[in-house]
Each structure stands twice: as C-alpha cells, then as structure tokens.
Design a protein around this motif. Structure first.
Motif, short mmCIF file in Angstrom:
data_model
loop_
_atom_site.label_atom_id
_atom_site.label_comp_id
_atom_site.label_asym_id
_atom_site.label_seq_id
_atom_site.Cartn_x
_atom_site.Cartn_y
_atom_site.Cartn_z
N SER A 37 0.78 -1.24 0.00
CA SER A 37 0.00 0.00 0.00
C SER A 37 0.81 1.30 0.00
CB SER A 37 -1.02 0.03 1.16
OG SER A 37 -0.44 0.43 2.37
N ARG A 38 2.06 1.29 0.48
CA ARG A 38 2.79 2.56 0.50
C ARG A 38 4.30 2.41 0.29
NH1 ARG A 38 4.67 4.35 5.71
NH2 ARG A 38 4.13 6.48 5.08
N TYR A 39 4.80 1.19 0.13
CA TYR A 39 6.24 0.95 0.03
C TYR A 39 6.63 0.55 -1.38
CZ TYR A 39 5.73 0.82 5.11
OH TYR A 39 5.43 1.14 6.41
N ARG A 40 7.95 0.49 -1.61
CA ARG A 40 8.55 -0.16 -2.78
C ARG A 40 9.35 -1.35 -2.25
NH1 ARG A 40 8.18 3.04 -7.59
NH2 ARG A 40 6.87 4.84 -7.06
N LEU A 41 9.63 -2.33 -3.10
CA LEU A 41 10.34 -3.52 -2.64
C LEU A 41 11.68 -3.17 -2.00
CD1 LEU A 41 9.70 -6.20 -5.42
CD2 LEU A 41 8.50 -5.89 -3.26
N ILE A 42 12.39 -2.20 -2.57
CA ILE A 42 13.72 -1.88 -2.05
C ILE A 42 13.66 -1.30 -0.64
CG2 ILE A 42 13.86 0.48 -2.93
CD1 ILE A 42 16.80 -0.18 -3.70
N ASP A 43 12.52 -0.74 -0.25
CA ASP A 43 12.41 -0.12 1.07
C ASP A 43 12.74 -1.10 2.19
OD1 ASP A 43 11.62 2.24 -0.12
OD2 ASP A 43 9.48 1.89 0.21
N PHE A 44 12.36 -2.36 2.01
CA PHE A 44 12.52 -3.33 3.09
C PHE A 44 13.99 -3.68 3.30
CE2 PHE A 44 8.21 -3.58 1.62
CZ PHE A 44 7.48 -3.70 2.78
N LEU A 45 14.72 -3.94 2.22
CA LEU A 45 16.14 -4.25 2.35
C LEU A 45 16.95 -3.03 2.75
CD1 LEU A 45 16.47 -6.61 -0.72
CD2 LEU A 45 16.88 -7.28 1.65
N LEU A 46 16.63 -1.89 2.17
CA LEU A 46 17.35 -0.67 2.49
C LEU A 46 17.13 -0.27 3.96
CD1 LEU A 46 19.20 1.19 0.90
CD2 LEU A 46 17.22 2.60 0.34
N SER A 47 15.90 -0.41 4.43
CA SER A 47 15.61 -0.12 5.83
C SER A 47 16.32 -1.11 6.75
CB SER A 47 14.10 -0.17 6.08
OG SER A 47 13.42 0.81 5.33
N SER A 48 16.35 -2.37 6.37
CA SER A 48 17.04 -3.38 7.17
C SER A 48 18.52 -3.03 7.31
CB SER A 48 16.89 -4.77 6.54
OG SER A 48 15.54 -5.19 6.55
#
Length: 380
Positions: A37-48
């Motif tokens: 709903s509000r993210y891009r796939l890269i957000d998860f790895l980059l945030s990690s």
C-alpha cells in the motif's frame, strides 16, 4: 536508527529477476515495484541495512532506473545523507568501466575501482525481489564467529511451483543447499526436488578484498553468476557457511506471487511478523488521511493515505491517492497509486498500475489463480 556499522558495505542489485514480472517492470525495475500500500520492494532491504547501522549502500541499476532514482532521491528517508558513505546509485555507464550487466559478477566488475577505494572489511550482497525485515548485524556476527569466507542466508520452505515454471537459463536461477553442520556441502542449481528445502535467499556476506579477487578472476574468464559460476565450483576450497533465517519473507517471482504476497499481509499475523523486527522507511509524501465517506463499506483492507472511499472495498490492498466512487465495488484487488474506480464499476481480482481509471459501470473480474493486470495510465 542504530549506530553506524563501519565493518560492512551494502550492495543491492535492483534489476534481478526483472524478466519474471515483465508486466510490472515495463516502466520500472524490480526494486521499485510498489508493495503493501505505500512501500517499494527496495524499502525493506534498504531499511534493514540502515537499521543495522550499514550507512554505506550502493545500488547497481541496470535499466529502467528513473522510477527508482525518483523514489530514493538523496537517501534522506533512510538516513543515508552522509559526508562519508551514504547512498550511491550506479546506473549503467556511471563510470568509464561500467556497462549494463547480466548478473552479480558483471555488476561488481563495473564498480571494481569503487570497491577498492572503500574502507569496510565486509560486503553484503542481495537481490531486491524479496520482502523481508532482516537482521544483517546478526548475520555478520555469525559470519565472523564461524571464520567463513562466504556466508549465505537461507530459509527452510518448499520451492514454489511457479519458480519451477518461470526460472531458467534466460531468466535466472535459484539455489538450494545441502549442509554438513554449518558448512554448505553441496549447492544445487534449479533443483526439482519436492518438499522442504534449504532455499537460498541470495543474501551473502564476504570480505571485500576476497570479493574483489573473485570478481576480477571471474570477469577475466567471462563468468556471470557469482553463486553458480564462482562459489559453487569452489565449495571445497572456500569455507561457505549457511545462515538460517526463521523470520517472515516473501519472494516475488511472478505476477501471481506479487498478488499473493500482498494479499498475505491482510492477515494480521503476517503483517505483525513482517513489521515487528525493525521500522520500514519509505519516501515521505505529505497527504491527507484517507476519507471514508458516509455509506462506504470497508472490510479487511490495507489502505494508504490520501484516498477517498465512497463505495465498497473488501479484501484489497489500496495505495495512496486512490478514489473509489459511490456504488463501485472492489474485492480482492491491488489498486496502485492514483487509481480511480468510477461509480457502478464492479471489479474483482484486478491489479491496477498507477493512474488507472476504471470507468463507470464496468465489470472486470479475474480469478484467484489468474489476476488481471492493467497497465499504467490506462483507462478501461
């Protein structure tokens, strides 16, 4: 965010497996596909990475990178605006030696000068076709403690049937392990065995100097795939350790898996499992809260901000700025940013890309095994 981790440099390959979701990457790459709903796939790895103190991150883009660069900007949302380190985006031909690449070896060879100039002792490499909230710090500690040359993450699961159907020599590979204690004894490429497997997540940690030597040698010999062409033939020589991951992970390897993995997050248990480890950051967009107009009906949905909902929505993922008019019915759908569903429309099992308009009175239905995709800026 946590203190800086000066030991590790992060490298993300954002175009990996683009060909598996050709509809979604027509105007973007795998890493910039919208999700949840509000993210891009890269957000998860980059945030990690940033949550684990990795403040020197490189993104090796290959093509279709305008959307990703617009999303990442300077890296401020991930606290990656730094005097030293920070976020580096390498599009093709960013340096004299860089060029479009087919896999990890080609991408790394194109920035070999950059790698030599860095100070971090270790490098973590990862693709971007997964949704995971990952503890890279714990993996690095395990890597150091084991004395490994290479540590590769895996989780235990059945290999999805759609992976067998989609992957091949022209679209990439997947890998499973056979282990002796913590060491990877055998590595299988696109195996056909059923049942629970040690499924390689294609997250790897390796010393920077060793990586440079391996990439230079592989590049000279025309090799492309770091895991298949470099690590696999040297399992007897290199100490390759496996690192088991027990947390929540989703893999995007087809349009159907993209639909399914979004829908899984409508279950509160899965939502908590994904977002409970670390916060997930994304590009800030100032918008009004979603408005639910009197008479609207909403049940089991994930809705971002900026939406206006007058109709009925059930079991769906709704991105920012979506408008659902009075009398419209939406069920089992993924509606990306700016989608408009006009009055009286009845849609089910649809994936609409950004700025799609479903006109008044239209009835469109896919199925749970074959969701219908509508491309960006289309009117139906």
């Amino acid at each position: 965010m946590l203190n800086s981790n000066k030991k590790m440099l992060g490298i993300i390959f954002p175009n990996s497996y683009d060909s598996l979701v050709s509809e979604l990457v027509n105007v973007r790459m795998m890493a910039s596909i919208p999700f949840a709903s509000r993210y891009r796939l890269i957000d998860f790895l980059l945030s990690s990475m940033t949550n684990c103190g990795i403040d020197n991150v490189s993104v090796l883009a290959n093509n279709n990178y305008h959307s990703l660069m617009d999303h990442l900007e300077s890296g401020r949302a991930w606290d990656l605006v730094r005097k030293n380190g920070g976020l580096h985006i390498f599009p093709p031909f960013a340096e004299k030696t860089s060029r479009p690449y087919t896999n990890w070896v080609g991408g790394l060879a194109s920035i070999i000068g950059f790698l030599r100039s860095q100070k971090e002792k270790y490098v973590v490499l990862t693709n971007a076709n997964m949704v995971v909230n990952y503890d890279f710090k714990a993996m690095l500690e395990a890597h150091i403690e084991s004395g490994a040359d290479v540590t590769m993450a895996y989780n235990e699961q059945e290999v999805p049937e759609s992976v067998f159907e989609n992957l091949g020599n022209d679209k990439g590979f997947f890998y499973t392990f056979e282990m002796d204690g913590g060491r990877v004894k055998k590595l299988y490429v696109n195996p056909r065995e059923k049942g629970i497997q040690k499924f390689c997540m294609q997250i790897a940690i390796i010393e920077r100097e060793l990586l440079i030597r391996l990439v230079e040698d592989a590049s000279v010999h025309g090799l492309e795939f770091l895991i298949r062409d470099v690590i696999l033939p040297q399992l007897g020589k290199l100490n390759v350790q496996g690192y088991k991951y027990d947390g929540y992970v989703s893999y995007i390897h087809s349009l159907k898996s993209y639909f399914d993995e979004n829908m899984r997050l409508l279950d509160d248990h899965n939502l908590e499992a994904l977002f409970s480890t670390f916060p997930v950051y994304t590009k800030i967009r100032d918008d009004t809260p979603t408005r639910y107009i009197e008479g609207s009906k909403v049940q089991n949905v994930m809705v971002a901000d900026g939406c206006v909902i007058e109709g009925e929505v059930e079991d769906s993922v709704v991105f920012r700025g979506v408008s659902i008019a009075k009398g419209a019915k939406v069920k089992n759908c993924i509606l990306m940013q700016g989608t408009v569903v006009e009055s009286g429309a009845n849609i089910e099992y649809l994936i609409t890309d950004k700025s799609v308009t479903v006109t008044a009175g239209k009835e469109m239905k896919g199925t749970d095994t074959f969701p219908v995709y509508i491309g960006k800026n289309q009117t139906v």
